[in-house]
Motif scaffolding. Structure first.
Motif, short mmCIF file in Angstrom:
data_model
loop_
_atom_site.label_atom_id
_atom_site.label_comp_id
_atom_site.label_asym_id
_atom_site.label_seq_id
_atom_site.Cartn_x
_atom_site.Cartn_y
_atom_site.Cartn_z
N HIS A 623 0.84 -1.21 0.00
CA HIS A 623 0.00 0.00 0.00
C HIS A 623 0.87 1.25 0.00
CE1 HIS A 623 -2.34 3.23 2.05
NE2 HIS A 623 -3.24 2.83 1.15
N GLY A 626 2.13 1.96 -3.38
CA GLY A 626 1.11 2.57 -4.24
C GLY A 626 0.99 4.06 -4.01
N ASP A 662 -2.11 -2.57 -3.36
CA ASP A 662 -2.13 -1.33 -4.13
C ASP A 662 -3.39 -1.19 -4.97
OD1 ASP A 662 -1.69 -3.29 -5.99
OD2 ASP A 662 -0.03 -2.27 -7.01
N SER A 665 -4.80 2.35 -5.27
CA SER A 665 -3.94 3.47 -5.63
C SER A 665 -4.59 4.39 -6.65
CB SER A 665 -2.59 2.96 -6.13
OG SER A 665 -2.74 2.10 -7.24
N SER A 690 -5.29 -0.51 -9.44
CA SER A 690 -4.00 0.09 -9.13
C SER A 690 -3.58 0.97 -10.30
CB SER A 690 -2.95 -1.00 -8.89
OG SER A 690 -2.64 -1.69 -10.09
#
Length: 816
Positions: A623, A626, A662, A665, A690
């Protein structure tokens, strides 16, 4: 400078209902029920694994053992077992294994390998020999011939003793003395006229006569002592003659029985030597054997002991009996501890102490599988103390040596046996998951040398006509094997759709056999409740609904909190810097999606994007990566002509657990663009996907659960026709949405858009064009990107002005 990532991004595509779920048409099947279908010839979808397994089985060289790995529940064990059994069919059966007593060193029992089935015969014949031994010996020793010969030997001893005493008595009488036998032994007394004189008469004799009598008594007493000292020698000679008679008698008695055993097993050198030793030992211990109670003496022994301590040594310990096998064994050991693999030496309590002998040697799985195949769960082996080391040692040495576990652990052990090692010829198959295979390959240098072949099972296959034809036969075979009702066309079609859903890809079919078998079992249950003869689509639907209901308590609680406003999720209106993200939760085997509110705030700063989750240690590394990508995107698109003079913060609101991955994101980027530009985002939408540094939206996992999670929230509040989800275009092939979502999309009450770039997504979310930069990198008026660009310029101008003011103030202080 121009931003190539923002050139000509196509608009997002709204997906029609027929692209949201693959439908299987029951009309394409040419059967009435699955009972009409034959079993598939080979396991489907595993050509690479089947080839590797076949190679390992056929390779008749040392150390070509096999490691089979793949996800759990994909039928690895069944496929491997079936292939091994087919390969073993028609091959020679391995020999039986016995242990016999070593009469030269009873701590080192002797291993004997016999043709399959002969071990059981040898044990049976030797047990009968031991059982009859006492009676045969008693018959021989109670016979008239033995008694006569024994009486003769004993009479000879008695006669010699009597002759000595007669001669001594004769000579004593001639000297006027009588030899008398009293309770105190032999004594001599003076005589006169053939009668022993009385003491008072002896006292009246002259001193000369008394002295003569006493001198004669002393001489004869010394002679008596000399003669009596010969008696123990004569008795010892007699006892040796009796023992020789016993040995001779025992030999004649057991010779016919030993002869029968020699005739049957004399071609085996170890057995022939064993029978010779037994014959010699019987002769040496015949008295002890005769002293044991009638029937072998077992009734006089402590519980659990097998036979008299003397005759136990004549028995045979049959460790491995392959007499009933038609082919080499294919064995699975479900508890592969050290002793269970390599064998053990048991002890028995006897009068308060522990004793052991060769009859208490017990086989391990490697003994029973010797000459064949042994299947093990590698995780179970690795979690048992010393089991993995013991297995490797046996495979390396190619022999089985039974040792106490205490020796391996370096503990103080009681005196035990050292059975003769046995040659090892076995193919070991380890079954585990890819992580264990990678771990062993990296950390154990002996592993690649001992397990040279790896077979990796795939978790899914491509969905095409050939695969579907094989797949329905596989499902039919599972139903037959489990004793379930056959599936009709509708039931088969729905199971196939669920197999696609389980694969997480509308173009693939799962190979998770256990999951499929579970679904068929549960559908069979509901069909039975309805008294149906076959499993219908309704039974499959009931099974899926019941399974969902069993696992969705947490999902319902979360949905309830959203409906009651405890968890804030907006599904109407618009907001700046706020957006609905999507996440997947797992409870056991049940997965479900849930929306989360993501917000962004911006202010004057130095170009940093702060991940609040990371700052409080709730964000995982993926995370955080991201979020850092967002900084790269902003710098690449808007920082080419001026520095980024802002600070931004991102957070998952009302998130109290860890956040990783991610997949949000792109969602965070939309919130950040909205916060910078001041353009609000429609709250009736949720987003997943993502993003890379160029703004390309990338595939994520759990797309079906995420879409359904937001749909359920909207449906609970009432579908307005304006709600929907943005997903990556690369995830469209993974869609296998629940029919309730598909129906809502078909009716126009819910929408799903597939986007390839964030510019497509921001246009859909804000209703404002993203904008394309010109040659100078300037975006058109009235676009999202221009609003972002202007706001960043404003921050930069403020920062410059503050910097100038600070310099002027510093200059004034220096002038003073």
């Amino acid at each position: 400078m121009t931003d190539n990532s923002a050139t000509a991004a196509p608009s997002g595509t709204e997906l029609p209902a027929d692209r949201l779920r693959w439908r299987c048409d029951p009309g394409t099947f040419d059967f009435v029920t699955s009972a009409d279908l034959a079993d598939p010839g080979e396991p489907i979808g595993q050509p690479r694994a089947i080839e590797a397994i076949g190679f390992a089985i056929d390779m008749d060289r040392p150390n070509y053992n096999l490691f089979v790995h793949g996800p759990e529940g994909f039928g690895k064990h069944g496929i491997v077992t079936a292939m091994l059994e087919r390969h073993a069919a028609g091959r020679p059966v391995p020999p039986d294994l016995c242990y016999i007593n070593n009469f030269d060193d009873e701590r080192a029992p002797i291993a004997v390998q016999l043709t399959a089935g002969h071990g059981r015969r040898l044990k049976t014949d030797v047990d009968a020999f031991v059982r009859d031994l006492g009676n045969v010996l008693r018959s021989a020793f109670e016979g008239e011939q033995y008694r006569n010969r024994r009486q003769t030997v004993e009479d000879e001893l008695k006669e010699r003793q009597e002759q000595v005493l007669k001669a001594l008595d004769r000579d004593a009488r001639a000297a006027g003395l009588a030899l008398m036998h009293t309770p105190m032994g032999f004594v001599f007394a003076p005589m006169r006229n053939g009668e022993v004189i009385k003491p008072e008469v002896f006292e009246r004799l002259t001193e000369e006569e008394k002295e003569r009598v006493q001198d004669a008594i002393r001489q004869f007493q010394e002679r008596l002592q000399r003669d009596l000292r010969q008696v123990p020698v004569w008795m010892k000679e007699t006892q040796e003659r009796l023992r020789e008679l016993n040995r001779e008698t025992a030999g004649f008695a057991v010779a016919p029985m030993i002869g029968e055993l020699r005739a049957a097993y004399g071609d085996v050198e170890e057995v022939s030597s064993f029978l010779d030793a037994v014959e010699r030992d019987i002769a040496l211990n015949v008295e002890a054997i005769l002293q044991q109670p009638q029937g072998g003496g077992e009734a006089m022994l402590p519980a659990g002991q097998d036979g008299h301590p003397v005759t136990r040594r004549y028995r045979v310990n049959l460790l491995v009996d392959n007499g009933d096998c038609a082919a080499p064994p294919v064995l699975f050991e479900d508890s592969p501890g050290f002793d269970q693999l390599l064998g053990r030496i048991e002890h028995q309590a006897r009068f308060g102490t522990l004793h052991t002998d060769f009859l208490l040697v017990r086989p391990g799985a490697l003994h029973r599988a010797n000459g064949g195949y042994l299947i093990l769960d590698v995780r179970q082996v690795l979690t048992r103390p010393m089991a993995w080391d013991g297995l490797k040692r046996a495979l390396t040495a190619r022999q089985l040596r039974i040792r106490p576990l205490a020796d391996e652990l370096g503990m103080l052990a009681t005196s035990s046996l050292e059975p003769e090692p046995v040659p090892l010829d076995v193919k070991v198959v380890l079954i585990g998951d890819p992580r264990l295979y990678a771990m062993l390959s990296a950390l154990d240098p002996e592993f690649p040398r001992l397990f040279k072949v790896a077979a990796e099972f795939d978790d899914r296959i491509e969905r095409n006509e050939d695969a579907l034809a094989s797949y329905v036969r596989m499902l039919a075979a599972i139903a037959r094997r489990e004793g379930l009702k056959p599936l009709d066309r509708g039931g088969m079609a729905l199971v196939l759709e669920e197999a696609v859903r389980h694969a997480g890809d509308s173009e693939r079919l799962t190979l998770h056999h256990e999951a499929l078998a579970d679904l068929l079992r549960e559908a069979d249950y509901w069909a039975g409740r309805r008294k149906d003869e076959a499993v219908t689509a309704d039974a499959v639907t009931r099974a899926l609904d019941a399974r969902r209901r069993r696992g969705e308590r947490i999902r319902e609680r979360m949905l309830e909190q959203i409906e009651r406003g405890t968890i804030r999720i907006e599904t109407e209106g618009a907001a700046t810097g706020a957006i609905n993200g999507l996440a997947v939760y797992q409870m056991g085997e049940f997965f479900f999606g849930k929306p989360s509110r993501i917000t962004a705030r911006v202010r004057l700063g130095r170009g940093d994007v702060v991940d609040i989750e990371r700052e409080v240690k709730l964000g995982g590394p993926t995370h955080s990566k991201g979020v850092l990508i967002l900084t790269g995107f902003l710098s690449g698109r808007f920082g080419g002509r001026q520095p980024l003079s802002l600070n931004a913060s991102l957070v998952f609101e009302q998130s109290y657990g860890g956040v990783d991955g991610d997949s949000a994101s792109s969602t965070e980027l939309y919130a950040l663009l909205s916060a910078i530009s001041g353009i609000p985002i429609r709250q009736s939408w949720a987003v997943t996907g993502s993003v890379d540094q160029y703004g390309n939206v990338q595939a994520i996992g759990g797309v079906n659960e995420k879409v359904e999670g937001f749909f359920d929230v909207c449906n609970a509040r009432g579908l307005t026709g304006d709600q929907g989800v943005l997903i990556p275009a690369s995830n469209v092939k993974h869609l296998m949405l629940h029919p309730r979502v598909v129906d809502a999309v078909r009716e126009g009450r819910f929408h799903i858009h597939a986007v390839e770039h964030v510019d497509q997504g921001i246009e859909l979310l804000t209703g404002t064009a993203a904008g394309q930069a010109d040659d100078k990198g300037v975006y058109p008026e009235g676009t999202v990107n221009r609003a972002v660009q202007d706001r960043l310029k404003e921050f930069n101008d403020i920062r410059k002005a503050l910097a100038r003011s600070a310099e002027e103030a510093e200059g004034e202080r220096d002038g003073e």
